[in-house]
Design a protein around this motif. Structure first.
Motif, PDB file in Angstrom:
ATOM      1  N   THR A 111      33.434  44.188  35.742  1.00 28.49           N
ATOM      2  CA  THR A 111      33.499  45.221  34.697  1.00 28.49           C
ATOM      3  C   THR A 111      32.107  45.565  34.189  1.00 28.49           C
ATOM      4  O   THR A 111      31.737  46.738  34.046  1.00 28.49           O
ATOM      5  CB  THR A 111      34.379  44.728  33.531  1.00 28.49           C
ATOM      6  OG1 THR A 111      35.663  44.344  34.026  1.00 28.49           O
ATOM      7  CG2 THR A 111      34.550  45.816  32.481  1.00 28.49           C
ATOM      8  N   GLU A 112      31.323  44.538  33.932  1.00 25.82           N
ATOM      9  CA  GLU A 112      29.982  44.742  33.391  1.00 25.82           C
ATOM     10  C   GLU A 112      29.039  45.406  34.388  1.00 25.82           C
ATOM     11  O   GLU A 112      28.042  46.011  33.990  1.00 25.82           O
ATOM     12  CB  GLU A 112      29.400  43.396  32.949  1.00 25.82           C
ATOM     13  CG  GLU A 112      30.081  42.810  31.718  1.00 25.82           C
ATOM     14  CD  GLU A 112      29.531  41.454  31.325  1.00 25.82           C
ATOM     15  OE1 GLU A 112      28.894  40.803  32.188  1.00 25.82           O
ATOM     16  OE2 GLU A 112      29.744  41.044  30.168  1.00 25.82           O
ATOM     17  N   SER A 113      29.353  45.313  35.684  1.00 27.68           N
ATOM     18  CA  SER A 113      28.471  45.902  36.699  1.00 27.68           C
ATOM     19  C   SER A 113      28.359  47.418  36.539  1.00 27.68           C
ATOM     20  O   SER A 113      27.384  48.017  36.988  1.00 27.68           O
ATOM     21  CB  SER A 113      28.974  45.562  38.112  1.00 27.68           C
ATOM     22  OG  SER A 113      30.172  46.262  38.417  1.00 27.68           O
ATOM     23  N   LEU A 114      29.346  48.032  35.891  1.00 24.06           N
ATOM     24  CA  LEU A 114      29.281  49.466  35.614  1.00 24.06           C
ATOM     25  C   LEU A 114      28.988  49.762  34.146  1.00 24.06           C
ATOM     26  O   LEU A 114      29.037  50.917  33.717  1.00 24.06           O
ATOM     27  CB  LEU A 114      30.601  50.136  36.016  1.00 24.06           C
ATOM     28  CG  LEU A 114      30.946  50.124  37.508  1.00 24.06           C
ATOM     29  CD1 LEU A 114      32.196  50.952  37.772  1.00 24.06           C
ATOM     30  CD2 LEU A 114      29.794  50.615  38.358  1.00 24.06           C
ATOM     31  N   GLY A 115      28.713  48.701  33.391  1.00 26.81           N
ATOM     32  CA  GLY A 115      28.322  48.904  31.998  1.00 26.81           C
ATOM     33  C   GLY A 115      29.463  49.007  31.009  1.00 26.81           C
ATOM     34  O   GLY A 115      29.228  49.255  29.819  1.00 26.81           O
ATOM     35  N   ALA A 116      30.704  48.848  31.470  1.00 27.68           N
ATOM     36  CA  ALA A 116      31.830  48.877  30.539  1.00 27.68           C
ATOM     37  C   ALA A 116      31.887  47.568  29.754  1.00 27.68           C
ATOM     38  O   ALA A 116      31.478  46.514  30.259  1.00 27.68           O
ATOM     39  CB  ALA A 116      33.141  49.101  31.288  1.00 27.68           C
ATOM     40  N   LEU A 117      32.395  47.634  28.538  1.00 25.14           N
ATOM     41  CA  LEU A 117      32.488  46.457  27.684  1.00 25.14           C
ATOM     42  C   LEU A 117      33.767  45.683  27.976  1.00 25.14           C
ATOM     43  O   LEU A 117      34.757  46.245  28.444  1.00 25.14           O
ATOM     44  CB  LEU A 117      32.475  46.862  26.207  1.00 25.14           C
ATOM     45  CG  LEU A 117      31.301  47.706  25.714  1.00 25.14           C
ATOM     46  CD1 LEU A 117      31.455  47.998  24.226  1.00 25.14           C
ATOM     47  CD2 LEU A 117      29.958  47.044  25.993  1.00 25.14           C
ATOM     48  N   THR A 118      33.741  44.393  27.662  1.00 24.96           N
ATOM     49  CA  THR A 118      34.916  43.542  27.836  1.00 24.96           C
ATOM     50  C   THR A 118      35.184  42.771  26.540  1.00 24.96           C
ATOM     51  O   THR A 118      34.375  42.768  25.618  1.00 24.96           O
ATOM     52  CB  THR A 118      34.712  42.528  28.978  1.00 24.96           C
ATOM     53  OG1 THR A 118      33.538  41.745  28.699  1.00 24.96           O
ATOM     54  CG2 THR A 118      34.535  43.220  30.314  1.00 24.96           C
ATOM     55  N   SER A 119      36.331  42.112  26.499  1.00 25.10           N
ATOM     56  CA  SER A 119      36.664  41.233  25.378  1.00 25.10           C
ATOM     57  C   SER A 119      37.641  40.181  25.877  1.00 25.10           C
ATOM     58  O   SER A 119      38.728  40.521  26.346  1.00 25.10           O
ATOM     59  CB  SER A 119      37.295  42.024  24.222  1.00 25.10           C
ATOM     60  OG  SER A 119      37.700  41.149  23.179  1.00 25.10           O
ATOM     61  N   ILE A 120      37.258  38.915  25.797  1.00 27.32           N
ATOM     62  CA  ILE A 120      38.187  37.866  26.209  1.00 27.32           C
ATOM     63  C   ILE A 120      39.176  37.585  25.077  1.00 27.32           C
ATOM     64  O   ILE A 120      38.877  37.748  23.901  1.00 27.32           O
ATOM     65  CB  ILE A 120      37.448  36.579  26.637  1.00 27.32           C
ATOM     66  CG1 ILE A 120      36.505  36.086  25.550  1.00 27.32           C
ATOM     67  CG2 ILE A 120      36.693  36.815  27.932  1.00 27.32           C
ATOM     68  CD1 ILE A 120      35.831  34.743  25.889  1.00 27.32           C
ATOM     69  N   LYS A 121      40.387  37.177  25.460  1.00 25.69           N
ATOM     70  CA  LYS A 121      41.446  36.990  24.467  1.00 25.69           C
ATOM     71  C   LYS A 121      42.452  35.969  24.979  1.00 25.69           C
ATOM     72  O   LYS A 121      42.443  35.650  26.182  1.00 25.69           O
ATOM     73  CB  LYS A 121      42.146  38.335  24.181  1.00 25.69           C
ATOM     74  CG  LYS A 121      42.759  39.018  25.414  1.00 25.69           C
ATOM     75  CD  LYS A 121      43.236  40.415  25.078  1.00 25.69           C
ATOM     76  CE  LYS A 121      43.901  41.091  26.267  1.00 25.69           C
ATOM     77  NZ  LYS A 121      44.296  42.482  25.996  1.00 25.69           N
ATOM     78  N   HIS A 122      43.282  35.369  24.120  1.00 21.56           N
ATOM     79  CA  HIS A 122      43.468  35.567  22.689  1.00 21.56           C
ATOM     80  C   HIS A 122      43.046  34.270  22.010  1.00 21.56           C
ATOM     81  O   HIS A 122      43.815  33.308  21.993  1.00 21.56           O
ATOM     82  CB  HIS A 122      44.921  35.860  22.360  1.00 21.56           C
ATOM     83  CG  HIS A 122      45.505  37.010  23.131  1.00 21.56           C
ATOM     84  ND1 HIS A 122      45.957  36.912  24.422  1.00 21.56           N
ATOM     85  CD2 HIS A 122      45.708  38.307  22.769  1.00 21.56           C
ATOM     86  CE1 HIS A 122      46.426  38.087  24.830  1.00 21.56           C
ATOM     87  NE2 HIS A 122      46.295  38.954  23.851  1.00 21.56           N
ATOM     88  N   PHE A 123      41.814  34.236  21.507  1.00 20.21           N
ATOM     89  CA  PHE A 123      41.240  33.043  20.880  1.00 20.21           C
ATOM     90  C   PHE A 123      42.123  32.586  19.716  1.00 20.21           C
ATOM     91  O   PHE A 123      42.606  33.413  18.945  1.00 20.21           O
ATOM     92  CB  PHE A 123      39.832  33.376  20.371  1.00 20.21           C
ATOM     93  CG  PHE A 123      39.106  32.213  19.782  1.00 20.21           C
ATOM     94  CD1 PHE A 123      38.416  31.333  20.587  1.00 20.21           C
ATOM     95  CD2 PHE A 123      39.120  31.996  18.413  1.00 20.21           C
ATOM     96  CE1 PHE A 123      37.750  30.257  20.046  1.00 20.21           C
ATOM     97  CE2 PHE A 123      38.460  30.912  17.862  1.00 20.21           C
ATOM     98  CZ  PHE A 123      37.779  30.041  18.677  1.00 20.21           C
ATOM     99  N   PRO A 124      42.323  31.281  19.567  1.00 16.23           N
ATOM    100  CA  PRO A 124      41.810  30.136  20.326  1.00 16.23           C
ATOM    101  C   PRO A 124      42.634  29.736  21.556  1.00 16.23           C
ATOM    102  O   PRO A 124      42.426  28.663  22.092  1.00 16.23           O
ATOM    103  CB  PRO A 124      41.827  28.999  19.298  1.00 16.23           C
ATOM    104  CG  PRO A 124      42.078  29.616  17.979  1.00 16.23           C
ATOM    105  CD  PRO A 124      42.881  30.853  18.282  1.00 16.23           C
TER     106      PRO A 124
END
Length: 520
Positions: A190-203
């Motif tokens: 995802t980051e290779s094209l500059g799009a943002l990510t968000s890991i979930k669902h903490f904790p």
């Protein structure tokens, strides 16, 4: 659309209320009426909100109305999405964050867009992380083509509870190392094209039996246990670098000094633990604040938004009370809180708006070739042997296909089918059963009627059955699989996966996959 001023200029130009507005990310819907669209435009203009998160419709699962309202299919959803994004951006003084849940592609929310395999399918093969990298990259391309900056993915929950009603197929598996490795491949793609990510669902939402859209799950584990398992992927990925973390509506007393406050509104969990002990410096985004795990407990407009902000969330996703939320945060927060949060949000926005690929892509990705490769790697022989299937293929057998049409069949039609099938196989000894669960989620037995479950179990009891299963493998818990001659997991019902299942049955390929979770 106006340009985003650099942070040093923005922090002096924006008023305190405008800064607070940047923390809000209300929902936008593909199938809204013109009146509803104009209402959101007014919200954007009047309160300077920072972003919007797209959902399919107000009747979708994410809005807690699944099964209560008809979900309208929009064949022009992608064009509608692009058009709405342009309208909403035009209404905003500063560029908006545009976010979406696209865990397996825009198809999670938008019809007629590329769909990639569920995380559980990607968890079924060892190595070959480059395929997952490509999934992340292709989904990023589709997001950028629509005008979306932020894919609120991937899920890094370790699904170690087979009765989990909401994660399950959305998890890469029940092994912490595999979940981490595969999530990182997805993120890097995802980051290779500059799009943002968000890991979930903490904790960590994996070991729950409650859907936080509807109630509050409680995970009663020690801090040591959590660090060794649920928190492991989060900590590893934090050390690698990640744009954002989404906090779930989960009660975890061991991380909250014994309190049962949901993590999403717990200062002990977000500020003290996630930022203080796990050293996360990026943006924290709440899970949808309309979800009943928290929303039903706070009836005063603005109260929940304040609690989520004070706990340490920088972005308030699916905030339903923007005006009251801004007012309450302005009244209760300190200048230090506001400035620190604004800095994190604005700098992530600078990263998103400065992406050189943002306007590069105009067309959607091609999913077929990549899906075919994944299908070949993931197909799993769960019961029996290749020899059992080869011997079966040499015999006379009857093929029975359980696959509902896209439009749900009525109970009467289903019972009629079962009656006909019973007569059709009455004198048959060997059955090739092609089974696609009606639904991917476990509610209501994955959509199976009791009569269907009973029919299949009788089949397994009385016939020699080779079963090919095209869906969420957790649905196999409904059936007495140990009585099958062989059971093969295909995971998806895409054409590419069906083709690979055929090649496997004919002995042209071997099943190299492994079920990434336990069914017991």
């Amino acid at each position: 659309m106006k340009e985003l001023p650099p942070f040093e200029i923005a922090k002096t130009r924006l008023s305190p209320l405008e800064k607070i507005g940047q923390f809000f990310m209300p929902a936008a819907f593909i199938n809204d009426t013109e009146e509803e669209i104009q209402a959101l435009e007014t919200l954007i203009r009047d309160y300077g909100i920072g972003g919007i998160c797209f959902f399919h419709s107000r009747a979708s699962a994410a809005t807690n109305f699944e099964g209560k309202k008809e979900v309208i299919r929009n064949e022009e959803s992608f064009e509608t999405l692009k058009s709405l994004i342009k309208r909403y951006q035009s209404a905003s003084k500063y560029p908006l964050f545009i976010a979406i849940d696209a865990e397996w592609g825009l198809a999670m929310r938008i019809e007629n867009t590329p769909q990639y395999p569920y995380a559980i399918t990607l968890g079924a093969f060892s190595g070959k992380e480059e395929l997952i990298y490509e999934v992340g990259k292709n989904i990023a391309q589709d997001c950028l083509a629509a005008g979306i900056h932020w894919n609120l993915s991937p899920v890094v929950d370790i699904n170690n509870n087979p009765n989990n009603p909401v994660i399950g197929y959305r998890s890469f598996g029940d092994d912490r190392e595999q979940v981490t490795k595969k999530a990182l491949a997805y993120i890097k793609g995802t980051e290779s094209l500059g799009a943002l990510t968000s890991i979930k669902h903490f904790p960590g939402h994996g070991d729950t039996s409650v859907d936080s859209h509807l109630g509050i799950p409680v995970i009663d584990k020690s801090k040591k246990e959590l660090l060794e398992n649920e928190l492991y992927p989060f900590q590893k990925i934090i050390s690698e670098g990640i744009d954002a973390i989404m906090v779930g509506h989960l009660s975890i007393p061991a991380l909250a000094n014994g309190k049962d406050t949901p993590a999403s509104i717990s200062r002990e969990i977000i500020t003290d633990f996630l930022r203080g002990q796990m050293h996360f410096k990026g943006v924290v985004i709440s899970d949808a604040l309309n979800m009943h795990a928290v929303s039903k407990n706070y009836s005063v407009p603005g109260e929940l938004e304040w609690l989520a902000f004070h706990a340490g969330n920088d972005i308030l996703c699916f905030a339903e009370h923007v005006k009251e939320g801004i007012e309450t945060i302005a009244k209760n927060s300190t200048e230090k809180q506001l400035e620190e949060t604004f800095e994190r949000v604005w700098k992530l926005k600078e990263k998103a708006m400065g992406n050189p690929n943002q306007d590069k892509f105009t067309k959607l990705s091609k999913s077929e070739e990549l899906n075919r490769k994944i299908a070949k790697e993931s197909i799993t022989l769960y019961k029996g042997s290749e020899e059992d299937i080869e011997d079966f293929d040499q015999k006379t057998f009857c093929t029975l296909t359980f696959q509902r049409s896209k439009k749900s069949s009525s109970p009467e039609e289903i019972l009629s089918f079962l009656t006909e099938a019973t007569q059709e196989i009455k004198n048959e000894k060997n059955i090739l059963l092609l089974l696609t669960p009606p639904k991917v989620k476990p509610a209501n037995h994955f959509g199976f009627l009791k009569a269907e479950i009973d029919f299949i179990n009788t089949l397994l009891e009385e016939k020699n059955v080779v079963l090919y299963h095209f869906g969420n493998p957790y649905s196999l818990k409904l059936f007495d699989i140990k009585k099958s001659l062989a059971t093969v997991l295909v995971y998806q019902d895409f054409t590419e996966f069906q083709d690979m299942a055929t090649e496997h049955f004919l002995g042209k390929i071997k099943a190299n996959g492994k079920l990434p979770v336990s069914l017991t």
